[in-house]
Design a protein around this motif. Structure first.
Motif, PDB file in Angstrom:
ATOM      1  N   MET A   1      14.919   8.388   6.524  1.00  0.00           N
ATOM      2  CA  MET A   1      14.552   6.969   6.382  1.00  0.00           C
ATOM      3  C   MET A   1      14.128   6.676   4.939  1.00  0.00           C
ATOM      4  O   MET A   1      13.277   7.337   4.363  1.00  0.00           O
ATOM      5  CB  MET A   1      13.420   6.639   7.368  1.00  0.00           C
ATOM      6  N   HIS A   2      14.711   5.672   4.385  1.00  0.00           N
ATOM      7  CA  HIS A   2      14.549   5.176   3.045  1.00  0.00           C
ATOM      8  C   HIS A   2      13.087   4.765   2.767  1.00  0.00           C
ATOM      9  O   HIS A   2      12.548   5.076   1.715  1.00  0.00           O
ATOM     10  CB  HIS A   2      15.574   4.037   3.019  1.00  0.00           C
ATOM     11  N   GLU A   3      12.424   4.158   3.735  1.00  0.00           N
ATOM     12  CA  GLU A   3      11.033   3.715   3.558  1.00  0.00           C
ATOM     13  C   GLU A   3      10.066   4.882   3.399  1.00  0.00           C
ATOM     14  O   GLU A   3       9.020   4.724   2.791  1.00  0.00           O
ATOM     15  CB  GLU A   3      10.580   2.842   4.735  1.00  0.00           C
ATOM     16  N   LEU A   4      10.409   6.047   3.939  1.00  0.00           N
ATOM     17  CA  LEU A   4       9.534   7.208   3.815  1.00  0.00           C
ATOM     18  C   LEU A   4       9.434   7.604   2.335  1.00  0.00           C
ATOM     19  O   LEU A   4       8.349   7.853   1.824  1.00  0.00           O
ATOM     20  CB  LEU A   4      10.065   8.367   4.671  1.00  0.00           C
ATOM     21  N   GLY A   5      10.559   7.635   1.651  1.00  0.00           N
ATOM     22  CA  GLY A   5      10.571   7.967   0.223  1.00  0.00           C
ATOM     23  C   GLY A   5       9.804   6.933  -0.585  1.00  0.00           C
ATOM     24  O   GLY A   5       9.065   7.274  -1.512  1.00  0.00           O
ATOM     25  N   ILE A   6       9.969   5.663  -0.218  1.00  0.00           N
ATOM     26  CA  ILE A   6       9.266   4.584  -0.924  1.00  0.00           C
ATOM     27  C   ILE A   6       7.761   4.728  -0.718  1.00  0.00           C
ATOM     28  O   ILE A   6       6.983   4.599  -1.658  1.00  0.00           O
ATOM     29  CB  ILE A   6       9.765   3.208  -0.419  1.00  0.00           C
ATOM     30  N   THR A   7       7.365   5.027   0.512  1.00  0.00           N
ATOM     31  CA  THR A   7       5.940   5.198   0.808  1.00  0.00           C
ATOM     32  C   THR A   7       5.374   6.368   0.014  1.00  0.00           C
ATOM     33  O   THR A   7       4.280   6.280  -0.545  1.00  0.00           O
ATOM     34  CB  THR A   7       5.731   5.408   2.326  1.00  0.00           C
ATOM     35  N   ARG A   8       6.136   7.463  -0.075  1.00  0.00           N
ATOM     36  CA  ARG A   8       5.685   8.619  -0.871  1.00  0.00           C
ATOM     37  C   ARG A   8       5.501   8.214  -2.335  1.00  0.00           C
ATOM     38  O   ARG A   8       4.550   8.633  -2.980  1.00  0.00           O
ATOM     39  CB  ARG A   8       6.707   9.751  -0.796  1.00  0.00           C
ATOM     40  N   ASN A   9       6.412   7.404  -2.843  1.00  0.00           N
ATOM     41  CA  ASN A   9       6.307   6.923  -4.226  1.00  0.00           C
ATOM     42  C   ASN A   9       5.056   6.080  -4.421  1.00  0.00           C
ATOM     43  O   ASN A   9       4.351   6.249  -5.415  1.00  0.00           O
ATOM     44  CB  ASN A   9       7.513   6.050  -4.597  1.00  0.00           C
ATOM     45  N   ILE A  10       4.810   5.172  -3.491  1.00  0.00           N
ATOM     46  CA  ILE A  10       3.633   4.308  -3.585  1.00  0.00           C
ATOM     47  C   ILE A  10       2.379   5.171  -3.617  1.00  0.00           C
ATOM     48  O   ILE A  10       1.505   4.995  -4.471  1.00  0.00           O
ATOM     49  CB  ILE A  10       3.584   3.310  -2.396  1.00  0.00           C
ATOM     50  N   VAL A  11       2.291   6.122  -2.697  1.00  0.00           N
ATOM     51  CA  VAL A  11       1.119   6.996  -2.617  1.00  0.00           C
ATOM     52  C   VAL A  11       0.965   7.797  -3.915  1.00  0.00           C
ATOM     53  O   VAL A  11      -0.142   7.918  -4.459  1.00  0.00           O
ATOM     54  CB  VAL A  11       1.204   7.925  -1.372  1.00  0.00           C
ATOM     55  N   GLU A  99      12.995 -10.372  -3.867  1.00  0.00           N
ATOM     56  CA  GLU A  99      13.576  -9.049  -4.065  1.00  0.00           C
ATOM     57  C   GLU A  99      12.542  -8.023  -4.512  1.00  0.00           C
ATOM     58  O   GLU A  99      12.892  -6.885  -4.779  1.00  0.00           O
ATOM     59  CB  GLU A  99      14.695  -9.117  -5.115  1.00  0.00           C
ATOM     60  N   GLU A 100      11.278  -8.457  -4.613  1.00  0.00           N
ATOM     61  CA  GLU A 100      10.270  -7.550  -5.146  1.00  0.00           C
ATOM     62  C   GLU A 100       9.844  -6.449  -4.187  1.00  0.00           C
ATOM     63  O   GLU A 100       9.886  -6.595  -2.981  1.00  0.00           O
ATOM     64  CB  GLU A 100       9.037  -8.308  -5.667  1.00  0.00           C
ATOM     65  N   LEU A 101       9.460  -5.355  -4.791  1.00  0.00           N
ATOM     66  CA  LEU A 101       8.831  -4.260  -4.055  1.00  0.00           C
ATOM     67  C   LEU A 101       7.876  -3.682  -5.078  1.00  0.00           C
ATOM     68  O   LEU A 101       8.274  -2.981  -5.994  1.00  0.00           O
ATOM     69  CB  LEU A 101       9.857  -3.216  -3.630  1.00  0.00           C
ATOM     70  N   LYS A 102       6.619  -4.084  -4.994  1.00  0.00           N
ATOM     71  CA  LYS A 102       5.681  -3.628  -6.015  1.00  0.00           C
ATOM     72  C   LYS A 102       4.260  -3.530  -5.494  1.00  0.00           C
ATOM     73  O   LYS A 102       3.894  -4.204  -4.539  1.00  0.00           O
ATOM     74  CB  LYS A 102       5.752  -4.533  -7.244  1.00  0.00           C
ATOM     75  N   ILE A 103       3.505  -2.699  -6.171  1.00  0.00           N
ATOM     76  CA  ILE A 103       2.100  -2.551  -5.840  1.00  0.00           C
ATOM     77  C   ILE A 103       1.372  -3.667  -6.558  1.00  0.00           C
ATOM     78  O   ILE A 103       1.381  -3.740  -7.785  1.00  0.00           O
ATOM     79  CB  ILE A 103       1.576  -1.169  -6.287  1.00  0.00           C
ATOM     80  N   ARG A 104       0.828  -4.594  -5.782  1.00  0.00           N
ATOM     81  CA  ARG A 104       0.193  -5.770  -6.372  1.00  0.00           C
ATOM     82  C   ARG A 104      -1.216  -5.448  -6.853  1.00  0.00           C
ATOM     83  O   ARG A 104      -1.613  -5.866  -7.934  1.00  0.00           O
ATOM     84  CB  ARG A 104       0.157  -6.892  -5.330  1.00  0.00           C
ATOM     85  N   SER A 105      -1.981  -4.740  -6.048  1.00  0.00           N
ATOM     86  CA  SER A 105      -3.345  -4.441  -6.463  1.00  0.00           C
ATOM     87  C   SER A 105      -3.877  -3.218  -5.740  1.00  0.00           C
ATOM     88  O   SER A 105      -3.358  -2.813  -4.702  1.00  0.00           O
ATOM     89  CB  SER A 105      -4.253  -5.635  -6.186  1.00  0.00           C
ATOM     90  N   MET A 106      -4.902  -2.636  -6.320  1.00  0.00           N
ATOM     91  CA  MET A 106      -5.615  -1.544  -5.675  1.00  0.00           C
ATOM     92  C   MET A 106      -7.101  -1.766  -5.883  1.00  0.00           C
ATOM     93  O   MET A 106      -7.527  -2.248  -6.927  1.00  0.00           O
ATOM     94  CB  MET A 106      -5.170  -0.185  -6.223  1.00  0.00           C
ATOM     95  N   GLU A 107      -7.867  -1.473  -4.826  1.00  0.00           N
ATOM     96  CA  GLU A 107      -9.307  -1.674  -4.868  1.00  0.00           C
ATOM     97  C   GLU A 107      -9.949  -0.297  -4.878  1.00  0.00           C
ATOM     98  O   GLU A 107      -9.772   0.492  -3.960  1.00  0.00           O
ATOM     99  CB  GLU A 107      -9.683  -2.389  -3.563  1.00  0.00           C
ATOM    100  N   ILE A 108     -10.672  -0.023  -5.949  1.00  0.00           N
ATOM    101  CA  ILE A 108     -11.327   1.277  -6.089  1.00  0.00           C
ATOM    102  C   ILE A 108     -12.745   1.180  -5.545  1.00  0.00           C
ATOM    103  O   ILE A 108     -13.444   0.211  -5.819  1.00  0.00           O
ATOM    104  CB  ILE A 108     -11.372   1.689  -7.582  1.00  0.00           C
ATOM    105  N   GLU A 109     -13.144   2.185  -4.788  1.00  0.00           N
ATOM    106  CA  GLU A 109     -14.492   2.188  -4.225  1.00  0.00           C
ATOM    107  C   GLU A 109     -15.523   2.227  -5.354  1.00  0.00           C
ATOM    108  O   GLU A 109     -15.357   2.941  -6.336  1.00  0.00           O
ATOM    109  CB  GLU A 109     -14.675   3.400  -3.325  1.00  0.00           C
ATOM    110  N   GLY A 110     -16.593   1.420  -5.211  1.00  0.00           N
ATOM    111  CA  GLY A 110     -17.642   1.412  -6.218  1.00  0.00           C
ATOM    112  C   GLY A 110     -17.382   0.437  -7.349  1.00  0.00           C
ATOM    113  O   GLY A 110     -18.231   0.219  -8.184  1.00  0.00           O
ATOM    114  N   GLU A 111     -16.194  -0.195  -7.357  1.00  0.00           N
ATOM    115  CA  GLU A 111     -15.902  -1.220  -8.361  1.00  0.00           C
ATOM    116  C   GLU A 111     -15.902  -2.567  -7.654  1.00  0.00           C
ATOM    117  O   GLU A 111     -15.535  -2.653  -6.490  1.00  0.00           O
ATOM    118  CB  GLU A 111     -14.513  -0.994  -8.981  1.00  0.00           C
TER     119      GLU A 111
END
Ligand SMILES: [Zn+2]
Length: 113
Positions: A1-11, A99-111
């Motif tokens: 599955m194509h999404e598995l590779g994408i998820t691994r990339n995101i992580v 058509e986007e596939l991107k990481i928009r934001s990440m929330e870091i604990e303590g910030e």
């Protein structure tokens, strides 16, 4: 599955950017025309994140609808598929979003969010 590779990339990308800090939440934009299923990413995420710095991180998938600007009638219209014509019948258009596939934001604990 194509999404598995994408998820691994995101992580991998987010783990790298977090530099060992705990990530509370990430938001990923998935366009309706990107060919990727947001649900499938959400489904794989917990398993892929296990044992990584993203273990326990919440994942928000933001769906982005397909939209284009028609070159003939100059109106904006919603697109259900990549080559769907404008309601006026024209197939001359510029894609505005979807058509986007991107990481928009990440929330870091303590910030501050
Ligand atoms: Zn049109």
């Amino acid at each position: 599955m194509h999404e598995l590779g994408i998820t691994r990339n995101i992580v991998a990308i987010v783990s790298d950017a977090a530099k060992g800090r705990k990530v509370r939440r990430i938001t990923v934009d998935v366009g309706d025309l990107s060919g990727v299923m947001g649900e499938a990413i959400a489904f794989c995420f917990e398993t892929v994140a296990r044992g990584t710095p993203l273990d326990g991180t919440a994942l928000d998938i933001r769906r982005v609808a397909g939209r284009a600007l028609c070159a003939t009638c100059r109106s904006e219209f919603e697109q259900a598929s990549l080559f769907a014509p404008c309601p006026c019948g024209s197939r001359q258009f510029t894609r505005l979003q979807g058509e986007e596939l991107k990481i928009r934001s990440m929330e870091i604990e303590g910030e501050a969010a």
